[in-house]
Design a protein around this motif. Structure first.
Motif, short mmCIF file in Angstrom:
data_model
loop_
_atom_site.label_atom_id
_atom_site.label_comp_id
_atom_site.label_asym_id
_atom_site.label_seq_id
_atom_site.Cartn_x
_atom_site.Cartn_y
_atom_site.Cartn_z
N ARG A 1 0.82 -1.22 0.00
CA ARG A 1 0.00 0.00 0.00
C ARG A 1 0.85 1.27 0.00
O ARG A 1 1.92 1.33 0.59
CB ARG A 1 -0.94 0.00 1.22
N LEU A 2 0.33 2.28 -0.64
CA LEU A 2 1.02 3.55 -0.83
C LEU A 2 1.44 4.21 0.48
O LEU A 2 0.65 4.32 1.42
CB LEU A 2 0.08 4.51 -1.59
N VAL A 3 2.69 4.65 0.51
CA VAL A 3 3.16 5.60 1.53
C VAL A 3 3.04 6.97 0.87
O VAL A 3 3.81 7.31 -0.02
CB VAL A 3 4.61 5.32 1.93
N PRO A 4 2.03 7.79 1.26
CA PRO A 4 1.71 8.99 0.48
C PRO A 4 2.69 10.14 0.60
O PRO A 4 2.70 11.03 -0.24
CB PRO A 4 0.32 9.39 1.00
N GLY A 5 3.52 10.15 1.63
CA GLY A 5 4.58 11.15 1.69
C GLY A 5 4.16 12.52 2.16
O GLY A 5 4.76 13.53 1.78
N TRP A 6 3.13 12.62 2.99
CA TRP A 6 2.76 13.95 3.48
C TRP A 6 3.41 14.29 4.82
O TRP A 6 3.22 15.36 5.36
CB TRP A 6 1.24 14.12 3.55
N ASN A 7 4.20 13.35 5.36
CA ASN A 7 4.95 13.63 6.58
C ASN A 7 6.45 13.63 6.32
O ASN A 7 7.24 13.35 7.22
CB ASN A 7 4.60 12.60 7.67
N GLY A 8 6.83 13.93 5.11
CA GLY A 8 8.24 14.01 4.76
C GLY A 8 8.83 12.75 4.18
O GLY A 8 9.98 12.75 3.74
N GLU A 9 8.05 11.64 4.17
CA GLU A 9 8.55 10.41 3.58
C GLU A 9 8.61 10.55 2.06
O GLU A 9 7.95 11.40 1.48
CB GLU A 9 7.65 9.21 3.92
N LEU A 10 9.38 9.68 1.43
CA LEU A 10 9.37 9.60 -0.02
C LEU A 10 8.18 8.73 -0.43
O LEU A 10 8.04 7.61 0.05
CB LEU A 10 10.67 9.03 -0.56
N MET A 11 7.35 9.25 -1.30
CA MET A 11 6.15 8.51 -1.71
C MET A 11 6.54 7.28 -2.52
O MET A 11 7.35 7.35 -3.43
CB MET A 11 5.23 9.41 -2.53
N ARG A 12 5.92 6.16 -2.19
CA ARG A 12 6.13 4.93 -2.96
C ARG A 12 4.99 3.97 -2.62
O ARG A 12 4.34 4.10 -1.58
CB ARG A 12 7.47 4.28 -2.69
N GLY A 13 4.75 3.02 -3.53
CA GLY A 13 3.77 1.99 -3.25
C GLY A 13 2.54 2.06 -4.14
O GLY A 13 2.47 2.84 -5.09
N TYR A 14 1.56 1.25 -3.79
CA TYR A 14 0.39 0.99 -4.62
C TYR A 14 -0.79 1.87 -4.21
O TYR A 14 -1.15 1.94 -3.04
CB TYR A 14 0.00 -0.47 -4.49
N ALA A 15 -1.40 2.52 -5.21
CA ALA A 15 -2.65 3.29 -5.00
C ALA A 15 -3.75 2.59 -5.78
O ALA A 15 -3.63 2.38 -6.99
CB ALA A 15 -2.48 4.73 -5.47
N SER A 16 -4.82 2.22 -5.10
CA SER A 16 -5.89 1.45 -5.72
C SER A 16 -6.81 2.32 -6.57
O SER A 16 -6.76 3.56 -6.50
CB SER A 16 -6.71 0.72 -4.65
N LEU A 17 -7.64 1.68 -7.34
CA LEU A 17 -8.57 2.36 -8.24
C LEU A 17 -9.45 3.34 -7.47
O LEU A 17 -10.07 2.99 -6.48
CB LEU A 17 -9.46 1.31 -8.93
N GLY A 18 -9.44 4.61 -7.90
CA GLY A 18 -10.31 5.62 -7.32
C GLY A 18 -9.81 6.25 -6.04
O GLY A 18 -10.49 7.08 -5.44
N SER A 19 -8.57 5.91 -5.61
CA SER A 19 -8.08 6.42 -4.33
C SER A 19 -7.49 7.82 -4.43
O SER A 19 -7.29 8.49 -3.42
CB SER A 19 -7.03 5.48 -3.74
N GLU A 20 -7.21 8.29 -5.64
CA GLU A 20 -6.63 9.60 -5.85
C GLU A 20 -7.62 10.49 -6.57
O GLU A 20 -8.42 10.03 -7.38
CB GLU A 20 -5.33 9.49 -6.66
N ALA A 21 -7.57 11.79 -6.28
CA ALA A 21 -8.40 12.77 -6.98
C ALA A 21 -7.53 13.97 -7.29
O ALA A 21 -7.33 14.84 -6.45
CB ALA A 21 -9.61 13.17 -6.14
N ALA A 22 -6.98 14.02 -8.51
CA ALA A 22 -5.92 14.97 -8.85
C ALA A 22 -6.35 16.42 -8.68
O ALA A 22 -5.54 17.28 -8.36
CB ALA A 22 -5.44 14.73 -10.28
N ASP A 23 -7.64 16.71 -8.88
CA ASP A 23 -8.04 18.11 -8.88
C ASP A 23 -8.01 18.74 -7.51
O ASP A 23 -7.96 19.96 -7.38
CB ASP A 23 -9.43 18.28 -9.51
N VAL A 24 -7.97 17.96 -6.41
CA VAL A 24 -8.06 18.56 -5.09
C VAL A 24 -6.81 19.31 -4.69
O VAL A 24 -6.83 20.13 -3.78
CB VAL A 24 -8.41 17.52 -4.00
N ALA A 25 -5.68 19.03 -5.32
CA ALA A 25 -4.42 19.69 -4.94
C ALA A 25 -4.16 20.93 -5.76
O ALA A 25 -3.06 21.47 -5.73
CB ALA A 25 -3.26 18.71 -5.09
#
Length: 336
Positions: A65-89
């Motif tokens: 599972r994805l380490v999203p990297g919002w606490n300073g980590e380097l982002m890596r891993g798996y993001a499942s279908l529908g888990s991201e919404a690009a427009d919110v950022a």
């Protein structure tokens, strides 16, 4: 040195340096999107390894599972279908409209220089992904150098110098499942209508550069900010799509443009029954670097404020991947 007659003609980076700089600069001043000739030696094996991973049972994929990297980590891993919404950022696109889930699943790879092999869920990815990362990063540094030479004061940006350390640069392998496999995320009525279905909602990219190797299915579109017209970016075999990101726009005080883009699907284009695949590198400056508008670009564009890259990316990653943060769509203290 371009070929093709469309708005996103392909630039041959082996042409005379002055001509290449001029072509890259012109594209960055316009929509910030262009294509370059690039014969990847690593894409095929990396994409085969990614396809092998995506074919695993869902439970196995969720084990990486994805380490999203919002606490300073380097982002890596798996993001499942529908888990991201690009427009919110995207602060400039916030307007209270419905946030649409992105119809894709993906695997992110952080810089192997700063990660151990534990970030790779399969032996195939362990063998293939580091080479792909290095290959794409090399291309990115070359394009950053060209953009630097194209500034009003050539070389003032020192872009390459500030992309050599620990950063949020990642390679993403993306599977856009055939629409018939997207379950309740796409209504039967929308599919039947024949109108474009959003796979990734309209957004701008966050870093300095994005490099995209897309398959032949198509679907990427860029918006003209003045007319609102959408232009398709046609797939070209042996080419990489390049686009300017928000941090580059901030760095150049709005001179180099980061444009709104999206990925859409139409049932008649193979999207209904065929998966779509892409390999993307999102390039960011070093985490400890502060992006400040260059003196050479003062008065040339919108006024931008300085931001620390690491803190900026922490905020943006939370917007992208934390469902609770989506209530504050696009609001980040690092936006102007």
């Amino acid at each position: 040195m371009t070929c093709g007659g469309n708005k996103f003609s392909v630039i041959d980076l082996s042409g005379p340096r002055a001509s290449v700089v001029s072509l890259v600069r012109s594209a960055a001043l316009d929509l910030g999107f262009f294509q370059v000739k690039f014969a990847s030696t690593e894409k095929a094996s990396a994409l085969a390894a990614a396809k092998e991973f995506f074919s695993l049972p869902q439970k196995a994929k969720e084990g990486a599972r994805l380490v999203p990297g919002w606490n300073g980590e380097l982002m890596r891993g798996y993001a499942s279908l529908g888990s991201e919404a690009a427009d919110v950022a995207n602060h400039s696109l916030a307007g209270g409209e419905e946030v649409l889930p992105d119809l894709m699943e993906s695997y992110q790879v952080a810089d192997p220089e700063y990660m151990d092999d534990g970030q790779f869920p399969t032996e195939g990815m362990k063998r293939a992904m580091p080479g792909l990362f290095d290959e794409m990063k090399g291309l990115g540094l070359e394009i950053l150098s060209l953009l630097d030479e194209g500034l009003p004061k050539s070389g003032e940006g020192k872009f390459v110098d500030n992309h050599k350390g620990r950063s949020r640069t990642i390679v993403r392998c993306t599977k856009y499942p055939a629409l018939e496999d997207c379950g309740g995320l796409v209504s039967a009525e929308r599919l039947k209508s024949g109108k474009g279905v959003s796979r990734i909602s309209a957004h701008r990219d966050l870093g300095t550069l994005t490099l995209l190797m897309q398959d032949q299915q198509g679907g990427l579109e860029v918006q003209d900010p003045e007319t609102g017209e959408w232009f398709p970016v046609p797939p070209v075999e042996g080419a990489v799509v390049v686009n300017v990101g928000n941090l580059m726009t901030r760095w150049t005080n709005g001179v180099y443009k980061s444009s709104i883009h999206r990925v859409v699907a139409n049932p008649g284009g193979g999207h209904l029954t065929e998966d779509r695949w892409s390999v993307i590198m999102f390039i960011s400056p070093d985490d400890d670097f502060t992006v400040s508008p260059l003196e050479c670009c003062a008065g040339e564009g919108e006024v931008r404020v300085a931001v620390n890259v690491g803190k900026y990316m922490n905020c943006k990653m939370r917007q992208l991947f934390d469902p609770e943060a989506r209530e504050d769509k696009g609001k980040c203290k690092y936006d102007n």
